[in-house]
Motif scaffolding. Structure first.
Motif, PDB file in Angstrom:
ATOM      1  N   THR A  65       0.970  -1.107   0.043  1.00  0.00           N
ATOM      2  CA  THR A  65       0.005   0.055   0.000  1.00  0.00           C
ATOM      3  C   THR A  65       0.956   1.348  -0.020  1.00  0.00           C
ATOM      4  O   THR A  65       1.690   1.217   0.704  1.00  0.00           O
ATOM      5  CB  THR A  65      -1.035  -0.157   1.169  1.00  0.00           C
ATOM      6  OG1 THR A  65      -1.749  -1.054   1.354  1.00  0.00           O
ATOM      7  CG2 THR A  65      -1.898   1.364   1.347  1.00  0.00           C
ATOM      8  N   VAL A  68      -0.658   8.240  -0.569  1.00  0.00           N
ATOM      9  CA  VAL A  68      -0.817   9.446  -1.504  1.00  0.00           C
ATOM     10  C   VAL A  68      -1.060  10.585  -0.804  1.00  0.00           C
ATOM     11  O   VAL A  68      -2.516  10.695  -0.254  1.00  0.00           O
ATOM     12  CB  VAL A  68      -1.487   9.115  -2.701  1.00  0.00           C
ATOM     13  CG1 VAL A  68      -1.376  10.553  -3.711  1.00  0.00           C
ATOM     14  CG2 VAL A  68      -0.975   8.053  -3.429  1.00  0.00           C
ATOM     15  N   LEU A  82      -2.560  12.032 -10.128  1.00  0.00           N
ATOM     16  CA  LEU A  82      -2.999  11.075  -9.326  1.00  0.00           C
ATOM     17  C   LEU A  82      -3.333   9.917 -10.126  1.00  0.00           C
ATOM     18  O   LEU A  82      -3.206   8.657  -9.794  1.00  0.00           O
ATOM     19  CB  LEU A  82      -4.076  11.829  -8.254  1.00  0.00           C
ATOM     20  CG  LEU A  82      -4.900  10.537  -7.506  1.00  0.00           C
ATOM     21  CD1 LEU A  82      -3.802   9.938  -6.494  1.00  0.00           C
ATOM     22  CD2 LEU A  82      -5.804  11.301  -6.856  1.00  0.00           C
ATOM     23  N   ALA A  83      -4.296  10.038 -11.158  1.00  0.00           N
ATOM     24  CA  ALA A  83      -4.831   8.840 -11.692  1.00  0.00           C
ATOM     25  C   ALA A  83      -3.935   8.160 -12.549  1.00  0.00           C
ATOM     26  O   ALA A  83      -3.729   6.747 -12.518  1.00  0.00           O
ATOM     27  CB  ALA A  83      -5.870   9.456 -12.929  1.00  0.00           C
ATOM     28  N   ALA A  86      -1.731   5.956  -9.905  1.00  0.00           N
ATOM     29  CA  ALA A  86      -2.558   5.093  -9.460  1.00  0.00           C
ATOM     30  C   ALA A  86      -2.453   3.981 -10.366  1.00  0.00           C
ATOM     31  O   ALA A  86      -2.486   2.706 -10.131  1.00  0.00           O
ATOM     32  CB  ALA A  86      -3.995   5.661  -9.302  1.00  0.00           C
ATOM     33  N   THR A  87      -2.672   4.175 -11.713  1.00  0.00           N
ATOM     34  CA  THR A  87      -2.783   3.130 -12.529  1.00  0.00           C
ATOM     35  C   THR A  87      -1.382   2.460 -12.769  1.00  0.00           C
ATOM     36  O   THR A  87      -1.384   1.202 -13.005  1.00  0.00           O
ATOM     37  CB  THR A  87      -3.076   3.785 -14.244  1.00  0.00           C
ATOM     38  OG1 THR A  87      -4.376   4.510 -14.103  1.00  0.00           O
ATOM     39  CG2 THR A  87      -2.913   2.873 -15.080  1.00  0.00           C
ATOM     40  N   LEU A  89       0.844   2.190 -10.252  1.00  0.00           N
ATOM     41  CA  LEU A  89       0.974   1.539  -9.211  1.00  0.00           C
ATOM     42  C   LEU A  89       0.025   0.226  -9.302  1.00  0.00           C
ATOM     43  O   LEU A  89       0.314  -0.830  -8.627  1.00  0.00           O
ATOM     44  CB  LEU A  89       0.633   2.193  -7.755  1.00  0.00           C
ATOM     45  CG  LEU A  89       1.558   3.223  -7.702  1.00  0.00           C
ATOM     46  CD1 LEU A  89       0.995   4.260  -6.520  1.00  0.00           C
ATOM     47  CD2 LEU A  89       2.847   2.951  -7.164  1.00  0.00           C
ATOM     48  N   GLY A  90      -1.207   0.324  -9.724  1.00  0.00           N
ATOM     49  CA  GLY A  90      -1.912  -0.771  -9.729  1.00  0.00           C
ATOM     50  C   GLY A  90      -1.551  -1.822 -10.641  1.00  0.00           C
ATOM     51  O   GLY A  90      -1.672  -3.048 -10.342  1.00  0.00           O
ATOM     52  N   ALA A  95      -1.828  -1.116  -3.878  1.00  0.00           N
ATOM     53  CA  ALA A  95      -2.935  -0.123  -3.705  1.00  0.00           C
ATOM     54  C   ALA A  95      -2.346   1.462  -3.322  1.00  0.00           C
ATOM     55  O   ALA A  95      -1.182   1.404  -2.906  1.00  0.00           O
ATOM     56  CB  ALA A  95      -3.640  -0.734  -2.232  1.00  0.00           C
ATOM     57  N   ILE A  96      -3.432   2.190  -3.255  1.00  0.00           N
ATOM     58  CA  ILE A  96      -3.129   3.517  -2.764  1.00  0.00           C
ATOM     59  C   ILE A  96      -4.256   4.031  -1.741  1.00  0.00           C
ATOM     60  O   ILE A  96      -5.102   3.497  -1.412  1.00  0.00           O
ATOM     61  CB  ILE A  96      -2.990   4.640  -3.679  1.00  0.00           C
ATOM     62  CG1 ILE A  96      -4.580   4.663  -4.231  1.00  0.00           C
ATOM     63  CG2 ILE A  96      -2.219   4.170  -4.982  1.00  0.00           C
ATOM     64  CD1 ILE A  96      -4.741   6.120  -5.317  1.00  0.00           C
ATOM     65  N   LEU A  98      -5.290   7.423   0.109  1.00  0.00           N
ATOM     66  CA  LEU A  98      -5.170   9.062  -0.229  1.00  0.00           C
ATOM     67  C   LEU A  98      -5.472   9.803   0.930  1.00  0.00           C
ATOM     68  O   LEU A  98      -6.536   9.621   1.469  1.00  0.00           O
ATOM     69  CB  LEU A  98      -6.190   9.272  -1.372  1.00  0.00           C
ATOM     70  CG  LEU A  98      -6.158  10.761  -2.025  1.00  0.00           C
ATOM     71  CD1 LEU A  98      -4.931  11.123  -2.233  1.00  0.00           C
ATOM     72  CD2 LEU A  98      -7.380  10.826  -2.948  1.00  0.00           C
ATOM     73  N   ALA A 306       5.634   7.248  -9.931  1.00  0.00           N
ATOM     74  CA  ALA A 306       5.209   5.978  -9.240  1.00  0.00           C
ATOM     75  C   ALA A 306       6.369   4.960  -9.354  1.00  0.00           C
ATOM     76  O   ALA A 306       6.682   4.288  -8.647  1.00  0.00           O
ATOM     77  CB  ALA A 306       4.063   5.330  -9.935  1.00  0.00           C
TER      78      ALA A 306
END
Length: 331
Positions: A65, A68, A82-83, A86-87, A89-90, A95-96, A98, A306
């Motif tokens: 995890t 952020v 952020l988006a 997150a992509t 990292l996914g 996981a994030i 926030l 990331a």
């Protein structure tokens, strides 16, 4: 079997290995052969097995995890970074978590305490721009911290951000390539780091071409109304101006309105270029692309920040993302 919960025991049985060997193969240990690891992985994929993320995190001593920390998550620039982060990292099974701390010291401190209590593996701090430094919070964590679309007062902080000097250079290079020579610049406050660096980069390219600003740089605000106000000053001082570099798209929109009110054709009489690629940021299908602008590279910032966070040997200091010109109607 597709509708059943596939367990690690199922994978081990299907692969013909022990439960321990199956676990080692899927958790990346180097104590088994590459051939066995690949055989178990292929079997797991065929059965549709998915790791129990919680169990695996305990086994590895990590939570998978990432914390952020944003200063304003609703900001359009922040949302893109952020988006994309997150992509990225996914895709790496992270996981994030926030926290939107805004700028108050109390909020930041509270978010730091909560993140530290959550057994996170790292922290990404996402700023809202490069106008002013963000506080460095690296020493408040015992896990890696990276910074995106901002800069801090600590030169050793791992930071991925936009290149304001290059933004200015790129904008001026484009205007000169279209044959413009009597160029003005409208931007934000003179104590704003982004405004100053963009102006300096553009001015350097202009000087290399043996030229100077047709009228002194107008420093003001990142606002449309400032663009409209400033362009009236420019026209009064240099009525033969043939191009204007605006430090943001908001300023450029105001400047275009002021030019048209003065009876000037854009780009026939005066070319305009802004910064931010705002029309794409808004994703408004009702608005067609109109303003020529500089895209500062927000998506690339998200991807790289990331990747840097998960890199076992991150590079300290600021890394700049290259901007690019988005050509449309105004220049």
């Amino acid at each position: 079997m597709a509708d059943e919960l596939i367990t690690l025991s199922d994978v081990a049985a299907a692969a013909g290995v022990s439960l321990s060997t199956a676990s080692k193969a899927l958790n990346g240990t180097d104590r088994i052969s590459a051939a066995t690891r690949e055989h178990v992985r292929v079997t797991a994929d065929r059965l549709g097995f998915r790791h129990n993320a919680l169990a695996r995190s305990f086994a590895r001593g990590r939570s998978q995890t990432i914390g952020v920390l944003t200063y304003r998550a609703s900001n359009p620039f922040t949302r893109v970074v952020l988006a994309t982060a997150a992509t990225e990292l996914g895709a790496r099974e992270q996981a994030i978590l926030l926290y939107d701390a805004r700028l108050g010291e109390h909020d930041i401190t509270e978010s730091v305490l909560q993140l530290r209590a959550r057994r996170i593996d790292g922290v990404i701090v996402i700023g809202t721009g490069t106008s002013f430094p963000a506080p460095s919070i690296t020493d408040r964590f015992d896990v890696p911290v990276t910074y995106a679309f901002t800069f801090t007062e600590d030169p050793d902080d791992v930071t991925i951000t936009s290149d304001d000097d290059q933004i200015g250079r790129l904008a001026m290079t484009h205007l000169l390539s279209t044959g413009r020579r009597r160029i003005a610049h409208l931007t934000a406050e003179p104590n704003d780091a982004a405004a100053v660096k963009r102006a300096a980069g553009a001015g350097a390219v202009l000087a290399d071409a043996g030229l100077d600003w047709v009228t002194p740089v107008r420093f003001g605000r990142w606002r449309e109304n400032w663009g409209e106000e400033a362009v009236r000053e420019v026209l009064a001082d240099a009525p033969d101006v043939d191009a204007i570099f605006c430090g943001s798209d908001a300023i450029a929109r105001g400047a275009e309105r002021g030019l048209r009110m003065a009876g000037r054709d854009v780009p026939g009489d005066v070319a305009l270029i802004g910064v931010d690629n705002w029309e794409q940021l808004m994703h408004d299908q009702r608005v067609s692309r109109h303003l020529t602008t500089i895209d500062v590279g927000l998506e690339e910032i998200g991807r790289r920040v990331a990747a840097q966070l998960l890199d076992p040997d991150p590079k300290p200091g600021i890394q700049y993302v290259a901007p690019h010109v988005v050509i449309a109607d105004t220049a």
